[in-house]
Motif scaffolding. Sequence first.
Motif, PDB file in Angstrom:
ATOM      1  N   GLU A 193       1.394   4.081  -3.093  1.00  0.00           N
ATOM      2  CA  GLU A 193       1.046   5.602  -2.553  1.00  0.00           C
ATOM      3  C   GLU A 193       2.317   6.514  -2.790  1.00  0.00           C
ATOM      4  N   ALA A 226      -0.566  -4.234  -4.614  1.00  0.00           N
ATOM      5  CA  ALA A 226      -1.799  -4.106  -4.252  1.00  0.00           C
ATOM      6  C   ALA A 226      -2.949  -4.589  -5.104  1.00  0.00           C
ATOM      7  N   GLN A 243       0.862  -1.056  -0.113  1.00  0.00           N
ATOM      8  CA  GLN A 243      -0.005  -0.067   0.116  1.00  0.00           C
ATOM      9  C   GLN A 243       0.886   1.236   0.012  1.00  0.00           C
TER      10      GLN A 243
END
Length: 298
Positions: free
Chosen positions: A23, A141, A19
Amino acid sequence: MKAAPFAYHRPDTVAEAVQMLGEFGEDAKILAGGQSLVPMLAMRLTHFDNLIDISRIDELKDIERCGDELRVAAGTPHALVGMDDEVAESVPLLTLATPYIGHFQIRTRGTLGGAIAHADPAAEYAAAALALDATIEATSARGRREIPAAGFFTGLWETSLAPDEILTAVRFPVWGRRSGFAVEEFARRHGDFAIAGATIALQLDDDDRVSRCGIGLLGLGSTPLRGVVAENAVVGQNVDAVTAAEIGKLAMGGLTDIPADLQGSAEYRSRVGATMVARAWTAAVAAVQTSETEAIHA
């Protein structure tokens, strides 16, 4: 010198790590053992705004036999790989390769996944993964995907991992009976990067013909390589009809971009590489014969 400033992140799970990686994108770098990355950061050869430390994620530290494969989680330290009984039984090439990796401090801290993901041309585990036709597990992800080792290394310190993917495990085939393995490399001093080296996996059929052969080469290109020409030449041949010198020559003959640097010219590396392949071939053949003798007396 000191590393340029960066933000430090330490996720507790793979899910958290991917994650974060998604990001931060290209401004992030995974930190595993740090044996290659930290010196590069300190010398400012590279820089990332965010370091994602995965060294304490428990699910990345595991060795498990799954049928005809051995799955080694990416965060497993070199030292543990080298000492593990299941590794020695199922994938002896990893056990043989481990002592060549740096010094004991590096083997204690560095990880199998980190070494392979770093894709150094002289990486022992990378050459072993190629020789054994290993499978790389990459997680993001978006889910998990599998990458054959043959298609994983794309350039100097470059792999086919996507920017949002983490190498989470490597699966090594278990070759079974009548198999022999060997590692040979030459370096100025033990623990230095290899000038040239070879990992060999060899399997014979019941008539002593070579049924399978994998040759991983290190220090002989911009990435870890396979000695494909030599592999193809020996499969189907009676092992007694194949000379070690011939295998070494064939392995070098298939290379087109042997590097030249302060350690030696391309010609020198080629000669050393041929010798390392020849020695590894001899040792692998001897290992098959030794395993046969031990099986008879067991």
